[in-house]
Design a protein around this motif. Structure first.
Motif, PDB file in Angstrom:
ATOM      1  N   UNK A 108       0.670  -1.233  -0.020  1.00  8.00           N
ATOM      2  CA  UNK A 108       0.006  -0.025   0.015  1.00  8.00           C
ATOM      3  C   UNK A 108       0.675   1.209   0.022  1.00  8.00           C
ATOM      4  N   UNK A 109       1.829   1.197   0.871  1.00  6.17           N
ATOM      5  CA  UNK A 109       2.720   2.429   0.958  1.00  6.17           C
ATOM      6  C   UNK A 109       3.247   2.853  -0.534  1.00  6.17           C
ATOM      7  N   UNK A 110       3.779   1.516  -1.242  1.00  3.91           N
ATOM      8  CA  UNK A 110       4.390   1.794  -2.595  1.00  3.91           C
ATOM      9  C   UNK A 110       3.571   2.483  -3.709  1.00  3.91           C
ATOM     10  N   UNK A 111       2.345   1.821  -3.513  1.00  5.89           N
ATOM     11  CA  UNK A 111       1.164   2.332  -4.399  1.00  5.89           C
ATOM     12  C   UNK A 111       0.676   3.801  -4.114  1.00  5.89           C
ATOM     13  N   UNK A 112       0.774   4.050  -3.001  1.00  9.54           N
ATOM     14  CA  UNK A 112       0.357   5.514  -2.660  1.00  9.54           C
ATOM     15  C   UNK A 112       1.519   6.246  -3.085  1.00  9.54           C
ATOM     16  N   UNK A 113       2.656   6.073  -2.838  1.00 12.83           N
ATOM     17  CA  UNK A 113       3.606   6.691  -3.297  1.00 12.83           C
ATOM     18  C   UNK A 113       3.944   6.861  -4.844  1.00 12.83           C
ATOM     19  N   UNK A 114       3.364   6.188  -5.650  1.00  8.46           N
ATOM     20  CA  UNK A 114       3.628   6.153  -7.386  1.00  8.46           C
ATOM     21  C   UNK A 114       2.220   6.243  -7.782  1.00  8.46           C
ATOM     22  N   UNK A 115       1.008   6.248  -7.497  1.00  9.45           N
ATOM     23  CA  UNK A 115      -0.090   6.137  -8.291  1.00  9.45           C
ATOM     24  C   UNK A 115      -1.109   7.162  -8.033  1.00  9.45           C
ATOM     25  N   UNK A 116      -0.847   8.177  -7.278  1.00  9.10           N
ATOM     26  CA  UNK A 116      -1.721   9.242  -6.997  1.00  9.10           C
ATOM     27  C   UNK A 116      -3.299   8.515  -6.685  1.00  9.10           C
ATOM     28  N   UNK A 117      -3.326   7.790  -5.569  1.00  9.08           N
ATOM     29  CA  UNK A 117      -4.525   7.174  -5.066  1.00  9.08           C
ATOM     30  C   UNK A 117      -5.202   8.149  -4.339  1.00  9.08           C
ATOM     31  N   UNK A 118      -6.561   8.415  -4.858  1.00  7.74           N
ATOM     32  CA  UNK A 118      -7.697   9.230  -4.224  1.00  7.74           C
ATOM     33  C   UNK A 118      -8.561   8.617  -2.815  1.00  7.74           C
ATOM     34  N   UNK A 119      -8.770   7.466  -3.410  1.00  4.23           N
ATOM     35  CA  UNK A 119      -9.563   6.633  -2.293  1.00  4.23           C
ATOM     36  C   UNK A 119      -9.186   5.272  -1.941  1.00  4.23           C
ATOM     37  N   UNK A 120      -8.921   5.025  -0.637  1.00  2.00           N
ATOM     38  CA  UNK A 120      -8.271   3.909  -0.222  1.00  2.00           C
ATOM     39  C   UNK A 120      -9.427   3.022   0.376  1.00  2.00           C
ATOM     40  N   UNK A 121      -9.695   1.956  -0.091  1.00  2.00           N
ATOM     41  CA  UNK A 121     -10.623   0.967   0.554  1.00  2.00           C
ATOM     42  C   UNK A 121      -9.769   0.018   1.515  1.00  2.00           C
ATOM     43  N   UNK A 177      -2.235  13.174   3.533  1.00  2.00           N
ATOM     44  CA  UNK A 177      -3.250  13.978   4.263  1.00  2.00           C
ATOM     45  C   UNK A 177      -4.448  14.320   3.227  1.00  2.00           C
ATOM     46  N   UNK A 178      -4.190  14.175   1.968  1.00  2.00           N
ATOM     47  CA  UNK A 178      -5.470  14.206   1.238  1.00  2.00           C
ATOM     48  C   UNK A 178      -6.079  13.096   0.862  1.00  2.00           C
ATOM     49  N   UNK A 179      -5.580  12.147   1.282  1.00  2.00           N
ATOM     50  CA  UNK A 179      -6.159  10.574   0.905  1.00  2.00           C
ATOM     51  C   UNK A 179      -7.477  10.440   1.771  1.00  2.00           C
ATOM     52  N   UNK A 180      -8.489   9.800   1.041  1.00  2.00           N
ATOM     53  CA  UNK A 180      -9.791   9.405   1.582  1.00  2.00           C
ATOM     54  C   UNK A 180      -9.861   8.123   1.854  1.00  2.00           C
ATOM     55  N   UNK A 181     -10.103   7.689   3.096  1.00  2.00           N
ATOM     56  CA  UNK A 181     -10.182   6.403   3.463  1.00  2.00           C
ATOM     57  C   UNK A 181     -11.521   5.823   4.033  1.00  2.00           C
ATOM     58  N   UNK A 220     -24.043  -0.164  -2.001  1.00  2.00           N
ATOM     59  CA  UNK A 220     -23.618   0.618  -0.891  1.00  2.00           C
ATOM     60  C   UNK A 220     -22.248   1.085  -1.096  1.00  2.00           C
ATOM     61  N   UNK A 221     -21.417   0.059  -1.473  1.00  2.00           N
ATOM     62  CA  UNK A 221     -19.724   0.343  -1.894  1.00  2.00           C
ATOM     63  C   UNK A 221     -19.709   1.521  -2.830  1.00  2.00           C
ATOM     64  N   UNK A 222     -20.637   1.587  -3.726  1.00  2.00           N
ATOM     65  CA  UNK A 222     -20.597   2.264  -4.978  1.00  2.00           C
ATOM     66  C   UNK A 222     -21.096   3.772  -4.384  1.00  2.00           C
ATOM     67  N   UNK A 223     -21.982   3.712  -3.645  1.00  2.00           N
ATOM     68  CA  UNK A 223     -22.542   4.966  -2.839  1.00  2.00           C
ATOM     69  C   UNK A 223     -21.626   5.492  -2.037  1.00  2.00           C
ATOM     70  N   UNK A 224     -20.826   4.754  -1.067  1.00  2.00           N
ATOM     71  CA  UNK A 224     -19.831   5.209  -0.171  1.00  2.00           C
ATOM     72  C   UNK A 224     -18.922   5.845  -0.916  1.00  2.00           C
ATOM     73  N   UNK A 225     -18.158   5.482  -2.091  1.00  2.00           N
ATOM     74  CA  UNK A 225     -17.089   5.987  -2.978  1.00  2.00           C
ATOM     75  C   UNK A 225     -17.475   7.215  -3.398  1.00  2.00           C
ATOM     76  N   UNK A 226     -18.802   7.424  -3.741  1.00  2.00           N
ATOM     77  CA  UNK A 226     -18.949   8.581  -4.554  1.00  2.00           C
ATOM     78  C   UNK A 226     -19.265   9.789  -3.514  1.00  2.00           C
ATOM     79  N   UNK A 227     -19.859   9.367  -2.139  1.00  2.00           N
ATOM     80  CA  UNK A 227     -19.997  10.376  -1.321  1.00  2.00           C
ATOM     81  C   UNK A 227     -18.750  10.640  -0.828  1.00  2.00           C
ATOM     82  N   UNK A 228     -17.866   9.990  -0.542  1.00  2.00           N
ATOM     83  CA  UNK A 228     -16.375  10.115   0.063  1.00  2.00           C
ATOM     84  C   UNK A 228     -15.662  10.975  -0.709  1.00  2.00           C
ATOM     85  N   UNK A 229     -15.917  10.636  -2.250  1.00  2.00           N
ATOM     86  CA  UNK A 229     -15.096  11.585  -3.270  1.00  2.00           C
ATOM     87  C   UNK A 229     -15.461  12.838  -3.383  1.00  2.00           C
TER      88      UNK A 229
END
Length: 225
Positions: free
Chosen positions: A38-51, A73-77, A109-118
Protein backbone atom coordinates in the motif's frame (compact mmCIF):
# COMPACT_ATOMS: atom_id res chain seq x y z
CA UNK A 1 -10.31 8.70 -10.02
CA UNK A 2 -7.78 6.20 -8.68
CA UNK A 3 -9.05 3.71 -6.10
CA UNK A 4 -6.95 1.25 -4.09
CA UNK A 5 -8.43 -1.87 -2.45
CA UNK A 6 -6.38 -3.28 0.45
CA UNK A 7 -7.31 -6.76 1.66
CA UNK A 8 -5.16 -9.78 2.51
CA UNK A 9 -7.43 -12.22 0.65
CA UNK A 10 -6.76 -12.41 -3.09
CA UNK A 11 -10.27 -13.62 -3.87
CA UNK A 12 -11.79 -10.61 -2.11
CA UNK A 13 -9.46 -8.18 -3.88
CA UNK A 14 -10.06 -9.63 -7.31
CA UNK A 15 -13.80 -9.82 -6.78
CA UNK A 16 -14.23 -6.22 -5.74
CA UNK A 17 -11.72 -5.02 -8.30
CA UNK A 18 -13.80 -6.65 -11.04
CA UNK A 19 -16.96 -5.19 -9.53
CA UNK A 20 -15.59 -1.65 -9.46
CA UNK A 21 -14.13 -1.94 -12.95
CA UNK A 22 -17.59 -2.93 -14.21
CA UNK A 23 -19.60 -0.36 -12.26
CA UNK A 24 -17.13 2.54 -12.36
CA UNK A 25 -15.38 2.18 -15.75
CA UNK A 26 -13.94 5.68 -15.61
CA UNK A 27 -11.90 4.83 -12.51
CA UNK A 28 -8.55 3.07 -12.25
CA UNK A 29 -8.65 0.28 -9.67
CA UNK A 30 -5.52 -0.93 -7.86
CA UNK A 31 -5.13 -3.57 -5.16
CA UNK A 32 -2.68 -4.47 -2.38
CA UNK A 33 -2.49 -7.21 0.23
CA UNK A 34 -0.52 -5.49 3.00
CA UNK A 35 0.84 -2.25 4.36
CA UNK A 36 4.14 -2.36 2.47
CA UNK A 37 2.44 -2.75 -0.92
CA UNK A 38 0.00 0.00 0.00
CA UNK A 39 2.81 2.41 0.87
CA UNK A 40 4.43 1.81 -2.51
CA UNK A 41 1.22 2.35 -4.45
CA UNK A 42 0.32 5.48 -2.51
CA UNK A 43 3.73 6.89 -3.34
CA UNK A 44 3.55 6.08 -7.05
CA UNK A 45 -0.05 6.04 -8.24
CA UNK A 46 -1.82 9.21 -7.01
CA UNK A 47 -4.47 7.23 -5.14
CA UNK A 48 -7.52 9.29 -4.16
CA UNK A 49 -9.65 6.72 -2.32
CA UNK A 50 -8.35 3.83 -0.22
CA UNK A 51 -10.73 0.98 0.63
CA UNK A 52 -9.07 -0.59 3.65
CA UNK A 53 -9.84 -3.78 5.56
CA UNK A 54 -9.39 -3.48 9.32
CA UNK A 55 -8.18 -7.02 9.88
CA UNK A 56 -5.10 -7.71 7.75
CA UNK A 57 -2.67 -10.56 8.35
CA UNK A 58 -0.49 -9.49 11.30
CA UNK A 59 -1.41 -5.84 10.66
CA UNK A 60 -4.19 -3.57 11.86
CA UNK A 61 -5.88 -1.29 9.37
CA UNK A 62 -6.67 1.04 12.26
CA UNK A 63 -2.97 1.65 12.87
CA UNK A 64 -2.07 1.75 9.18
CA UNK A 65 -4.77 4.32 8.41
CA UNK A 66 -3.17 6.94 10.65
CA UNK A 67 0.24 6.33 9.08
CA UNK A 68 -1.19 6.58 5.56
CA UNK A 69 -3.01 9.81 6.37
CA UNK A 70 0.05 11.36 7.98
CA UNK A 71 2.02 10.80 4.79
CA UNK A 72 -0.89 11.49 2.41
CA UNK A 73 -3.25 13.97 4.14
CA UNK A 74 -5.52 14.31 1.10
CA UNK A 75 -6.19 10.57 0.97
CA UNK A 76 -9.79 9.51 1.62
CA UNK A 77 -10.12 6.20 3.47
CA UNK A 78 -13.17 3.96 3.57
CA UNK A 79 -12.98 1.06 6.02
CA UNK A 80 -14.46 -2.10 4.54
CA UNK A 81 -14.74 -4.72 7.23
CA UNK A 82 -16.55 -7.83 8.42
CA UNK A 83 -16.79 -6.25 11.87
CA UNK A 84 -20.00 -4.38 12.66
CA UNK A 85 -19.27 -3.56 16.31
CA UNK A 86 -20.05 0.09 17.03
CA UNK A 87 -16.92 0.67 19.11
CA UNK A 88 -14.66 -0.62 16.34
CA UNK A 89 -16.55 1.67 13.97
CA UNK A 90 -16.03 4.60 16.33
CA UNK A 91 -12.33 3.86 16.66
CA UNK A 92 -12.04 3.55 12.89
CA UNK A 93 -13.58 6.96 12.30
CA UNK A 94 -11.25 8.48 14.89
CA UNK A 95 -8.31 7.60 12.65
CA UNK A 96 -9.46 10.27 10.21
CA UNK A 97 -11.21 7.89 7.84
CA UNK A 98 -14.11 9.20 5.77
CA UNK A 99 -16.26 6.08 5.61
CA UNK A 100 -17.11 2.69 7.06
CA UNK A 101 -19.18 -0.06 5.48
CA UNK A 102 -19.66 -3.76 6.14
CA UNK A 103 -18.43 -6.51 3.83
CA UNK A 104 -21.94 -7.90 4.01
CA UNK A 105 -23.33 -4.77 2.35
CA UNK A 106 -24.54 -4.72 -1.24
CA UNK A 107 -22.34 -3.54 -4.14
CA UNK A 108 -24.58 -0.48 -4.42
CA UNK A 109 -23.63 0.54 -0.87
CA UNK A 110 -19.94 0.38 -1.74
CA UNK A 111 -20.47 2.49 -4.86
CA UNK A 112 -22.52 5.02 -2.90
CA UNK A 113 -19.81 5.24 -0.24
CA UNK A 114 -17.12 5.89 -2.84
CA UNK A 115 -19.17 8.62 -4.55
CA UNK A 116 -20.04 10.36 -1.28
CA UNK A 117 -16.51 10.21 0.10
CA UNK A 118 -15.08 11.43 -3.23
CA UNK A 119 -17.06 14.64 -2.64
CA UNK A 120 -15.38 15.11 0.74
CA UNK A 121 -18.37 13.92 2.77
CA UNK A 122 -18.39 11.15 5.38
CA UNK A 123 -20.31 7.94 4.81
CA UNK A 124 -21.31 5.35 7.40
CA UNK A 125 -23.60 2.54 6.35
CA UNK A 126 -27.05 3.30 7.77
CA UNK A 127 -27.44 0.21 9.97
CA UNK A 128 -23.97 0.65 11.44
CA UNK A 129 -24.62 4.33 12.10
CA UNK A 130 -27.74 3.47 14.08
CA UNK A 131 -25.80 0.94 16.17
CA UNK A 132 -23.08 3.50 16.78
CA UNK A 133 -25.58 6.07 17.97
CA UNK A 134 -27.23 3.55 20.29
CA UNK A 135 -24.02 2.25 21.86
CA UNK A 136 -21.60 5.17 21.77
CA UNK A 137 -22.13 6.07 25.43
CA UNK A 138 -21.26 2.56 26.62
CA UNK A 139 -17.54 2.87 27.41
CA UNK A 140 -17.24 -0.77 28.43
CA UNK A 141 -18.27 -2.28 25.11
CA UNK A 142 -14.72 -2.85 23.90
CA UNK A 143 -11.12 -2.60 25.06
CA UNK A 144 -10.44 0.27 22.66
CA UNK A 145 -12.79 2.48 24.64
CA UNK A 146 -10.65 1.99 27.73
CA UNK A 147 -7.44 3.23 26.13
CA UNK A 148 -6.26 6.57 24.81
CA UNK A 149 -5.36 6.73 21.11
CA UNK A 150 -1.65 6.45 21.91
CA UNK A 151 -2.17 3.57 24.34
CA UNK A 152 -4.26 1.77 21.74
CA UNK A 153 -1.50 2.13 19.13
CA UNK A 154 1.04 0.69 21.57
CA UNK A 155 -1.32 -2.12 22.55
CA UNK A 156 -1.78 -3.12 18.89
CA UNK A 157 1.96 -2.94 18.21
CA UNK A 158 2.69 -5.21 21.17
CA UNK A 159 -0.06 -7.59 20.03
CA UNK A 160 1.79 -7.83 16.72
CA UNK A 161 5.00 -8.86 18.53
CA UNK A 162 6.92 -5.59 18.17
CA UNK A 163 9.53 -4.69 20.78
CA UNK A 164 9.31 -1.46 22.78
CA UNK A 165 12.29 -0.14 20.79
CA UNK A 166 10.56 -0.83 17.46
CA UNK A 167 7.38 0.77 18.77
CA UNK A 168 9.25 3.82 20.03
CA UNK A 169 10.91 4.28 16.64
CA UNK A 170 7.66 3.78 14.73
CA UNK A 171 5.65 6.21 16.86
CA UNK A 172 8.40 8.75 17.48
CA UNK A 173 8.55 8.11 21.22
CA UNK A 174 11.23 7.15 23.70
CA UNK A 175 11.48 3.53 24.87
CA UNK A 176 10.81 4.77 28.41
CA UNK A 177 7.56 6.42 27.31
CA UNK A 178 6.47 3.15 25.69
CA UNK A 179 7.32 1.23 28.87
CA UNK A 180 5.35 3.70 31.00
CA UNK A 181 2.38 3.42 28.66
CA UNK A 182 2.60 -0.36 28.81
CA UNK A 183 2.28 -0.23 32.59
CA UNK A 184 -0.92 1.78 32.23
CA UNK A 185 -2.29 -0.52 29.51
CA UNK A 186 -1.71 -3.62 31.64
CA UNK A 187 -3.59 -2.01 34.51
CA UNK A 188 -6.50 -0.86 32.36
CA UNK A 189 -6.91 -4.22 30.63
CA UNK A 190 -5.90 -6.35 33.61
CA UNK A 191 -3.69 -8.36 31.27
CA UNK A 192 -0.02 -9.01 30.53
CA UNK A 193 1.68 -8.49 27.13
CA UNK A 194 1.68 -12.20 26.32
CA UNK A 195 -2.14 -12.02 26.31
CA UNK A 196 -2.43 -8.96 24.07
CA UNK A 197 -2.42 -10.84 20.75
CA UNK A 198 -5.31 -13.08 21.75
CA UNK A 199 -7.25 -10.11 23.13
CA UNK A 200 -6.68 -8.03 20.00
CA UNK A 201 -7.64 -10.91 17.70
CA UNK A 202 -10.78 -11.61 19.71
CA UNK A 203 -11.93 -8.03 19.16
CA UNK A 204 -11.02 -8.09 15.48
CA UNK A 205 -8.06 -5.71 15.51
CA UNK A 206 -5.46 -8.14 14.15
CA UNK A 207 -5.46 -11.40 12.20
CA UNK A 208 -4.97 -15.03 13.16
CA UNK A 209 -5.15 -15.31 16.94
CA UNK A 210 -3.20 -18.54 17.33
CA UNK A 211 -0.23 -17.32 15.26
CA UNK A 212 -0.09 -13.94 16.97
CA UNK A 213 -0.50 -15.39 20.45
CA UNK A 214 2.28 -17.89 19.90
CA UNK A 215 4.62 -15.08 18.89
CA UNK A 216 3.72 -12.36 21.40
CA UNK A 217 5.35 -14.06 24.37
CA UNK A 218 8.73 -12.86 23.09
CA UNK A 219 7.80 -9.20 23.62
CA UNK A 220 8.95 -9.10 27.25
CA UNK A 221 12.21 -10.84 26.38
CA UNK A 222 12.92 -8.50 23.47
CA UNK A 223 12.01 -5.44 25.52
CA UNK A 224 14.54 -6.26 28.19
CA UNK A 225 17.46 -6.60 25.78
Amino acid sequence: MNILIVDDHAVVREGYKALLNAMMPDCRIFDAENGAQTHRLLASSDIEILILDINLSNESGLVLAKIFLKRHPDLKIIFFSMFEDSVILHRAMQTGAMGYISKSSSPEILISAIKVVAKGQKYIERGLAVNLANQLLDTNVDIAAKLTKREFEIFIAIAMNKSRFDIADELGLSAKTVSNALTVIKRKLDAVPSQFSAIAAKHGYIGDAEFSASQSVSFVEKSEK
